[in-house]
Every structure is written in C-alpha cells, then in structure tokens.
Design a protein around this motif. Structure first.
Motif, short mmCIF file in Angstrom:
data_model
loop_
_atom_site.label_atom_id
_atom_site.label_comp_id
_atom_site.label_asym_id
_atom_site.label_seq_id
_atom_site.Cartn_x
_atom_site.Cartn_y
_atom_site.Cartn_z
N UNK A 1 0.82 -1.20 0.00
CA UNK A 1 0.00 0.00 0.00
C UNK A 1 0.86 1.25 0.00
N UNK B 1 -4.03 -1.56 -2.29
CA UNK B 1 -4.43 -2.42 -1.19
C UNK B 1 -4.67 -3.78 -1.81
N UNK C 1 -5.92 -7.25 -2.03
CA UNK C 1 -6.80 -8.25 -1.46
C UNK C 1 -6.34 -9.67 -1.82
N UNK D 1 -0.57 -2.32 -16.87
CA UNK D 1 -1.93 -1.93 -17.25
C UNK D 1 -2.45 -0.72 -16.47
N UNK D 2 -1.95 -0.53 -15.24
CA UNK D 2 -2.51 0.53 -14.40
C UNK D 2 -1.42 1.48 -13.90
N UNK E 1 -1.00 4.85 -14.09
CA UNK E 1 -1.36 6.12 -13.44
C UNK E 1 -2.76 6.06 -12.86
N UNK F 1 -7.89 3.09 -5.36
CA UNK F 1 -9.13 2.33 -5.23
C UNK F 1 -9.31 1.41 -6.42
N UNK F 2 -9.12 1.95 -7.63
CA UNK F 2 -9.27 1.11 -8.81
C UNK F 2 -8.27 -0.03 -8.79
N UNK G 1 -9.43 -2.67 -6.52
CA UNK G 1 -10.49 -3.46 -7.13
C UNK G 1 -9.88 -4.48 -8.08
N UNK G 2 -8.82 -4.07 -8.78
CA UNK G 2 -8.13 -5.00 -9.68
C UNK G 2 -7.62 -6.22 -8.92
N UNK H 1 -8.96 -7.53 -6.38
CA UNK H 1 -10.10 -8.41 -6.11
C UNK H 1 -10.28 -9.35 -7.31
N UNK H 2 -10.17 -8.77 -8.51
CA UNK H 2 -10.22 -9.60 -9.72
C UNK H 2 -9.14 -10.67 -9.71
N UNK H 3 -7.94 -10.27 -9.31
CA UNK H 3 -6.83 -11.24 -9.25
C UNK H 3 -7.15 -12.35 -8.27
#
Lengths: 595, 285, 229
Positions: free
Chosen positions: B26, B32, B34, B82-83, B85, B89-90, B93-94, B96-98
C-alpha cells in the motif's frame, strides 16, 4: 414518489432508458419461450442482477467500495423466511419488508463511511462480511427444520409466471433508482466520489448522500436475496459467503453495474455462463477465472465497466454527428427564461430578502477571525465587512490565509476565535451544507466542478431550476447545459463553478481564484462579469485573486492579508499604493492602477 | 492463560507478516492487495505438494517462497503495465479480480481439501519461570519482527528507500526524475509475495489448511494493517501478533469461542472510528 | 547538431482529439526558449509528449541528436531531460532534502541551496508544509540538481504571487547562461519574454509565430491575435 411519476419514469421514452427497457422486453419474451430449466436460470440472473445493481449504486455511483452486498442479501433472505414461518403475508410484501429490513444495516455501514473512506471502508466492509458469515453459519434458515418452504404466490407459481414477477420487481427497482438518479441526491452520488467538500459546498449533506447510497444499496441487495428465497423455497444462509460478495463486486466492475444494462449483464454472466460451461464440458471454475481476468481487463480500459465504455463510444459517435448526447432529466435544453415562470433571478440590486431596508448593514460580517494550525497562526483577528451590492477583493501572497478565510467562513475550518454573521445572524454553529443553504456559497481554488456531470446536471446539483440555466450560462459565458464537465478544460470549468455558486439565491459568494489559468483577455472578461454579479443576482462577492487586472477590474473594495494579518483594507487604488502592500506582495508598483 | 495466549503466536506472526506485505504494497506501490494471501497460499501449497513428493523440507520451502515471489512479481508486472497512473481504489479493485481468478486456478490445481502441513520446527519448548515457550512460537515472533525491522531500516536509510517513497506518492513525477518506477514496483510486489508465502507456512500446521482458509487469511492481515494505519510496519506487526493472541485466548472462553473470528472486526471498528473521528472530509480539497 | 532538443512535425492526440498538430520547435543549449499561447493551445500537451508522459502519434523528438521518440519517460529522463510539471509536484510527505535525494545522490544536492538559499532553513521540513512559492522553488531545484541538458518548465507562475514569480525568473535565465537548454512555457507573456532568447507562439495546436523574443515584445498584435483566435 407518486405512482404517476413512477410509471412515467418507467415508461418514459427518453433515449437513455429506451435501450435497456427494450432489452428487457426482448429478453423477457425470449425467456418465456424457453423451457422451464432455462427460465429458472434467468430468474437467478435477475436476482443476481439486483445484487450487482446494488454494487452499482454504492460503488458505481458513489465510488464507495462495499464488499458485503451478499450480507445484505442474506438479511433479505432471512427476513422473508422468518416472515413466512411466523406471519402469513403476501409474497411481494415479504420481499419489500425484507428489503426494508436491510436498510438500517446499510445505514449502519453507511455511518462507517462517514469516517472511513477508500480502502479503510473496503476493509471494514469485507470484515463485516467475514463476521456476518460466522453468524450465518450458526443460523438455520427459518422453517428448514419442519420444511416450511416459502411458497410462490399462487398466480406466479410456474417458472414463467415467477420470472415475470421478478422482471416486474426488477423494473420497479430500476425505476426507483433511475428516479433518484435524476434528483439532486443522484447528482450528489456522482459528486461525493469526486469531492465531499464540493458536495457540501453546494448545500448537500454528505452524510445523507452517503447514507442514502448505502441504504438504497442494502435495500436492493436484500430484495435480490428475498427473490432468491422465493425462487428456491429455501436457501442455505451459509451460501452468502464473503467470497460471493467479492465475486459479484468483480462481475459488477466488469460489466459496469452502474448502468441497468450492466447490472443485467452481470446477472446473466453470473447465472447463465456457468450453466453454458457445464453443457459445453468446460470446468465450472473457469467462469470465476474469466470474471477476474475480465474485470482486470475492463478496468484497464477505464473505470466504468464494459457498459460504461460502450456508452462512452456511443456518446463520442453521437457527439461527432452533432446530436445531443444526454437526453434525460432537467438538464435538457431549457426554455428561454422568463417565458412562463417569471424572471429567473431576483430583480437586480434591490432583490433578495430584505437587504434594501437594512442598507449599510454588511451582508457578511467577519469579526476577529483567528485560525491556528498547531503553532502556526493562519489567520490573526481578521475583520472584513462585505457590504450589499459590492465586490470585495482579498489578496495577499501565497500562504497569507486567503483560502483559509474562505474555508472558515464556509464552515470547513473551525476558528479559534471570532465570529461570522450573515445578514446579522450568526452562522458559526452551522455545518457546511447549512451555511450554503443559508446563502453562503463558494468556489474552490483547485476547481471543483463535478467532472462526471453535465453542466446542467451540475447546476441542478447546486440547487438551480432548469429555467434559470440558459440565462446564467450565457451571462457567465459557459459551455451549454449538455456538455459534460470532464470535456471542459480546467480553466473554463471555473466559470461554470462560479455560475453554480450563484444558484439557490445566495446572499454572498466567495470566489477563490476563478481566473486561474485563463488568458489575459479571458480574465478581463471574467472580471467584468464578476463586477456585474451584485446587480444581477442581488448578492455580494468576495473575490480572491492573484491576477491584479482582475482585482482592479472587478472590485469595489479590497483587503490585503500577509501571514494571516490584515495589512491594508479600503478602496482599491488607495490600498494598492500602500507601501506595505507593495513591499509584501506586489514587489513593484502595478502600472496603470493609479492612472 | 499465558500458555493459551502464547499458542496464538504462530497465527499472530502469520497475520503480522501478511500485514507487513499489505502495508508495503500500500505504501510503496499504492495498492491495497486483497489477493496477497492468495499468492502466499499458492506458494505454501506448492511447498507442501513438493514435500509430499519427497523433496527435502528446506528445499521445498525455498521453492515455495520463490514461487510465491514469482507469482506476486508477475501480478505486479501486470499492474505496472496496465494501471500505471491509476488511483489506489481502482487498483485495489483489480486485486479483487486477481484474487477471484487465482482462487479458481488454485481449485483447479490443488483442489479444496485441507492439506496437512508439516510443522516447521520440532515441538521443543523451554520453561522459563513456569511459562512454557514453544520454539515455533518464538521463531515466528522473531521472524516477523526482524523482517519488519529490516525493511523499515532499508526504506528509512537508503536512497532507494527515498525514491520508493517518492514514487508511491507521485509516480509520474518520479518517472520524470528518472526513477525506474516499474522495476521498483515489481520488486516490491516480489518482496511482498515472498513474505506472504512465509505466513501460511508458519500458520498452516496449527490450523485448518484448505486453500480458501489460507487465502482468506487476508482478512485478519488487513485488520492488522488497518491498525497500523497502512503505514507503520511496527504497529502492524504488534497488531497482527495481538490478533493472533486474542483469538487463541478466546478459544478457552466458551461464551465467545464460536464468535472468536468476528472479535477482531469489532475491535478494529472501534479503534478505527475513534482514530478517524477527526477525518470529517475526504482528502480531495 | 547544435540543438539540445529538437521537436519535428510532432502530432499529439489526447482522448481522440489532435491537440498538437505538426509542431516544430528547436531548443538550443545556453538559451531560454519561450513557448507562449492561450489556455488550451496545447502547450502542456506538447511538453508531456516531449518527456514521454503521453505518446505522440507522429513526428520526432531528438535529444542531443538522438531520436528518443520511441523511448519511455525514465529513459528520456536519464538522457538528461528534466520536466517540471505544472502544479508544484513536490513529494509532500518527504522532507525537502529527501525530495532532492529522490532526484540526485547526496553530494549533488547542495546546488539546490545555492540557487535557492531560502530553502536552506527548511531542509528537514516536509515539502507539503512549504508555501506555494517555496514548493515551486523546490521542484525547480529538484530538476536542476540532476544537471539536465534540457529543462522543461510548465507554467511555473501558476497560482504564484507576482513577487515569487519575479524571484524565479532570473534563476531560469542563470541556468541557461550556465549552458542548460531551457524551454519555458508561460501564460504571462511579459516576464517570460523579458528573459527569453527565442519565442514560439502556439495556438490551436500549431505554431503561429517563431522568432526572437524582442521581436515578439514589439509586435504585440501577433500575440494578441493568437490569444483571441
């Protein structure tokens, strides 16, 4: 909501909802034609879709990560089972009560969201889901011992009929959400995700906005849970796992459950895809694998999910053809002002609540205002009186305390001493949104117009009526009502923010560097407009600016702050010649001021 | 009572280690995560599978930790590519997908039945003034503390540490200064993955060890990280150990025993709400 | 090759729109090159494409004669390109010294306090607690301690009191005199033109004027028509 309104919002033919509604109609016919086995799965798709929609409310709209939506669904399911065993209520009533029963719980989590944000909230909701499942594992479903199943209503007992019932419930929920979307609270959901301060500054209570989102989300999820019970007769409460909440969250993010079609898509993915896999001999756990990867891919393309992206493309295509892109709500192109509802603004100069008969009394009286941040004194006994019908300038070097003054007057910062009177009555004890409603409006130095809204929607959020918009936008030289604010460059959003601050009949507006980033001729034009505000809108102005041409062009009086202290105050030309001001701030005398 | 409390140390150390991994990611990579415990569970299951096939224990652990490291690094590379910049929070969420995808993959590979994890250390205990100290508990405690301290020292005392702190607040600006943000990010993910793999290896011998349970170790770990404000490694370690000890003590207390796993949640809630009471506004000014 | 930075026929799209359309700019070493233009003309977008924050769709960027168009931000920075972004991008949680350490090794950061002695007494203060002017000095200093060949400055006057901007602008001149190639993007023309060598005016994504600063100062209608279009 009146039934008529509900019906009209359900059957309204506006473009934005025509697509999902026709999709629902076609799907419904298709499903009714299918064999019962498949119809059953489509019922699951609708219940799952409702839970996805609840994610779309809390996360999709207000951007609060909630990882416990299945816990709310469990509440709905349990209440339906309990009512079924203890009272003999009609099925739809049980569903409704089940939904309402989750509202206090949603509000409770919503209360957390007032202090916990972003990841803290995500962790707390996941913790909540993990804690609830421990209780749910100990709780048998009501009626499971003696086989008291929840029975579908007699008229809807077949799969086809029950599907229709679910579709109607789904449509009703969607209409309710859509109705709220077009109200101020709906606009505010998109505003809190961007800035809580900006939301409060237009007179909306952040607490209520967030609680509304969580409560509505919990209600929708619990209705989904209740329907699930009706579908199966009985459910196992241990199946409402935290993992399911994570899964529905990912699927909702994947499809973009902020939109109705996205929520339906999420339901279809969650309920139908695994069955298709089963038939095709693909292992079932490939489905969640795909959901995870899909969610990651979609998020990498933008935060609003697959349907959000489709809509963006659709917008872009329409925009390139010059067609209107946002057709809904009061943000539609307004009627020419004054056609039927009288003048949009109070008569110039004399307007407003009794300012005229108390001429000479300041609209805003700031007395002895002192603010400390730890040992640093940000404001030291500052007095400013803003007289009716005037524009008062506030200048000073960076860190002099100008923004702190605006923050304190509008209620964001607690002063150590001093008082603020609005038309003679103290507003010191009011929270931010109540001060805004009482007539103290502001803009932000950083520019805080809400990017996700159109200009019209933003003005609606600020408390304006559609018939006021046209005149106001022309006056402030702003883009049209249907332009999305994210498509306007930062410097030109500030005039939109100024326009919004003028709605809701403010008594005084505090403008924090509205000209930042504008070219010289544009700021000169803005200065002229600001100078006209008191006469046109009957409210006084406090203008913080660095651009001296603007200050000189717009202000009647001026106060200079340095290290939190007032070093000069009075008419513009006098103050700018003051040697202390020249030394502290300007460095060199400004040319052309005294000429 | 003290014995009961000490028996919670291996679990507590696992929460602490996972918490440290969460805080690292973090603070330094702006996410963050998950899915961090899922990475760890992967490594641990690979370890156990190799051990069952006859690989020496030490080697199996090394391979398992490396596997967790590699998996985490790969996911970090995906995130960095892929992320680049994106807001925290987004990104979260990614993850969580992982987590969801990796859970599914793991069921495919390992199934969902519990495995028996070999104990890390012989069950030796030393009695010091009437209290018996188990070797495993002591080593777990030591490992978590030493690792956290070493990382803290590195971040605090080296220029790379400063650069990592810089990139965590403004990654684009850091790149414009020539800081290799992507490489650093992947390295942090790798480190976090290795640490996260040690956690289940420590805790699994003393608890139900199916893949889901190990993957959901993230919940108490998040709690520990939360208590450390997602910032302080030291506090996180203390909080993780504390939660482990609390759970172990609750086992002996029939009234709360059933609900013991929900206890930390309520404690956290109270602490958090009290600590955040002044946070009336979000950060966006 | 005399130009430290050469931008040729550069085209840069942003969310589907062509923001920079075929721009040529030369930034020689030892000079301050001023880029003016109204709000929304594409100045920031141009700088971002030069430093690699966003990709260009056509054209080329040469640093000291090397084509860097396909390279990433980090590579370009390491070749000696420093981009001071708009909006005082200090690392707010880090101290002033740590902000500088993030950019350059400890022996090299002393230069920062030579050019901005004001910062010296704040060495251990968190950058987020500095005033706006001090933060702006810090980000300029943070770029300078890297001893870049090319320095891009994006509207360092934004939101600053005139006196603070007046403090920064001679430093920029001095950096160029010491051999750096400076590209200064400004909204406020007068002060920038006062210290610049060559100027370009960008309007709607295209260069509408280029020439010596002195010439532009006298031909004010060029500027005016650019700003009004």
């Amino acid at each position: 909501m009146k039934p008529v309104e509900l019906a009209s919002s359900l059957f309204s033919s506006t473009r934005d909802r025509a697509f999902p509604l026709s999709l629902v109609a076609v799907l419904t016919l298709f499903v009714l034609w299918l064999p019962d086995f498949w119809t059953f799965l489509f019922i699951s798709a609708l219940t799952t879709g409702l839970i996805a929609l609840s994610v779309g409310i809390v996360y999709g709209r207000a951007r609060m990560v909630s990882l416990c939506q299945f816990s709310f669904a469990a509440v709905g399911a349990w209440v339906v089972g309990w009512l079924n065993v203890n009272y003999n209520l009609p099925f739809v009533v049980m569903i409704l009560v089940g939904g309402l029963a989750a509202v206090p719980l949603g509000a409770l989590i919503g209360l957390l969201s007032l202090r916990l944000r972003g990841i803290n909230l995500a962790v707390a909701t996941l913790g909540f889901a993990a804690a609830t499942i421990v209780y749910l594992r100990q709780t048998p479903f009501p009626g499971s011992f003696n086989g008291q199943f929840v029975e579908r209503p007699a008229a809807f007992s077949s799969e086809n009929r029950f599907f229709l019932l679910c579709a109607v419930v789904f449509a009703a929920v969607v209409s309710l959400v859509g109705y709220l979307d077009r109200r101020r609270v709906g606009r505010a959901w998109l505003a809190v995700r961007y800035s809580e301060r900006a939301t409060a500054a237009v007179g909306m209570s952040v607490a209520r906005v967030k609680l509304a989102a969580f409560s509505l989300g919990a209600f929708v999820a619990a209705v989904g849970g209740g329907l699930l019970v009706g579908q199966n007769g009985i459910v196992s409460l241990r199946s409402f796992e935290p993992f399911d909440s994570l899964l529905i969250f990912a699927v909702a993010a994947l499809t973009g459950a902020r939109y109705v079609d996205g929520a339906i898509g999420a339901g279809l993915l969650g309920a139908i895809l695994p069955e298709l896999f089963r038939r095709w001999g693909i292992p079932l756990d490939v489905a969640p694998m795909l959901f995870g990867v899909g969610a990651i891919y979609v998020l990498s393309q933008g935060a609003e999910g697959a349907h959000g992206q489709l809509r963006e493309q659709w917008r872009a295509r329409r925009a390139s053809r010059g067609l209107p892109t946002e057709g809904t709500g009061p943000a539609r192109v307004p009627e020419p002002a004054g056609s039927e509802s009288g003048p949009a603004f109070p008569p110039s100069g004399r307007g407003g609540r009794g300012t005229a008969n108390r001429a000479g009394q300041p609209v805003l009286a700031i007395g002895g205002l002192t603010v400390r941040y730890g040992a640093v004194v940000a404001l030291d006994r500052v007095d400013i009186d803003i007289l009716p019908g005037t524009v008062h300038g506030l200048i000073g070097p960076n860190g002099a305390g100008k923004s702190t003054l605006i923050d304190t007057v509008t209620g964001f910062v607690e002063p150590a001493a001093g008082r603020v009177l609005l038309e003679g009555s103290a507003i010191d004890r009011l929270p931010v949104h109540k001060r805004a409603r009482a007539g103290v409006r502001r803009t932000f130095q950083q520019g805080r117009a809400i990017p996700d809204l159109t200009v019209g929607q933003y003005l609606q959020l600020a408390g304006g009526r559609p018939e006021e918009f046209e005149d106001l936008l022309v006056f402030m030289d702003c883009p049209p009502v249907d332009r999305r604010i994210s498509e306007i460059d930062m410097a030109r959003r500030r005039p939109v923010e100024v326009a919004a601050s003028l709605l809701g009949r403010p008594r005084v507006v505090l403008l924090d560097e509205p000209g930042a980033g504008l070219a010289e001729d544009e700021s000169a034009a803005l200065a002229r407009r600001i100078a006209d505000i008191p006469e046109r809108f009957g409210c006084a102005v406090l203008l913080v600016e660095h651009d001296m041409t603007m200050v000189v062009g717009a202000c009647d009086g001026i106060t200079v702050l340095d290290f939190g202290e007032t070093i000069a105050s009075g008419p513009v030309d006098k103050v700018l010649e003051d040697p202390r001001v020249v030394e502290a701030y300007l460095g060199v005398p400004i040319e052309g001021v005294s000429s | 009572m003290i014995d009961a409390a000490l028996s919670g140390l291996p679990s507590g150390a696992a929460y602490a280690l996972l918490g440290v991994a969460v805080v690292l990611l973090y603070r330094m990579a702006g996410v963050l995560n998950f899915s961090i415990a899922v990475f760890g569970a992967f490594g641990a299951f690979i370890m156990v599978s190799l051990f069952e096939r006859g690989l020496p224990f030490g080697l199996a652990i090394a391979v398992g930790v490396l596997a967790g490291l590699a998996l985490s690094a790969a996911m970090g590379a995906v995130m960095a590519a892929l992320f680049p910049d994106t807001d925290p929070i987004t990104r979260s969420v990614v993850t969580i997908g992982m987590a969801i995808s990796l859970f599914a993959v793991a069921f495919r590979i390992f199934g969902d039945r519990p495995r028996s994890f070999p104990p890390l250390f012989p069950s030796v205990s030393y009695t010091v003034s009437g209290v018996s100290l188990k070797l495993s508990g002591m080593v777990a405690l030591g490992l978590a503390s030493v690792l956290a301290f070493a990382i803290w020292l590195f971040l605090r005392r080296t220029r790379i540490g400063v650069q990592v702190a810089a990139m965590s607040t403004r990654s684009t600006t850091a790149e414009l200064l020539g800081i290799p943000v992507r490489s650093y990010t992947v390295a942090i993910w790798a480190l976090a993955g290795a640490i996260a793999t040690m956690a289940p290896i420590l805790a699994a011998p003393t608890r139900q060890a199916d893949f889901t349970s190990l993957g959901l170790l993230v919940v108490p770990a998040l709690a520990a990280a939360l208590l450390g404000s997602f910032h302080s490694l030291g506090l996180t370690v203390v909080a993780g150990l504390g939660i482990g000890v609390l759970e172990a003590m609750a086992v002996r207390w029939p009234a709360v025993s059933t609900w013991r796993t929900t206890l930390p949640f309520f404690v956290i809630l109270v602490v958090l709400l009290w600590r955040q009471r002044g946070e009336v506004w979000d950060e966006a000014r | 090759m005399s130009c430290a930075l050469r931008i040729s026929r550069l085209e840069v799209p942003r969310s589907g729109f062509e923001i920079v359309r075929g721009v040529d700019v030369d930034v020689p070493a030892g000079q301050v090159t001023v880029l003016l233009g109204p709000n929304g003309a594409g100045k920031t977008t141009l700088l971002e494409a030069v430093s690699g924050v966003i990709p260009a769709s056509a054209g080329s960027i040469h640093l000291d004669g090397t084509d860097v168009t396909g390279e990433g931000r980090v590579r370009r920075a390491r070749r000696g390109l420093s981009h001071v972004e708009q909006g005082r991008t200090v690392f707010g949680d880090l101290s002033v010294v740590d902000n500088l350490l993030a950019a350059a090794p400890r022996p090299e950061i002393g230069l920062a306090f030579e050019i901005f002695p004001e910062l010296d007494r704040f060495r251990e203060r968190k950058a987020g607690l500095l005033s706006g002017g001090e933060q702006q000095m810090l980000v300029v200093a943070r770029a300078v301690v890297q001893r870049p060949k090319v320095l891009l400055l994006d509207e360092i006057s934004l939101g600053l009191a005139p006196i603070v901007f007046g403090r920064l602008i001679p430093v920029v001149r001095q950096l160029a005199d010491d051999g750096m190639a400076v590209l200064l993007v400004e909204q406020f023309a007068a002060l920038a033109l006062g210290i610049g060598d060559n100027a370009y005016v960008l309007s709607n994504g295209s260069i509408v004027f280029s020439g010596p600063c002195a010439e532009l100062s006298t031909e004010s209608e060029v500027l005016h028509s650019a700003y009004l279009s």
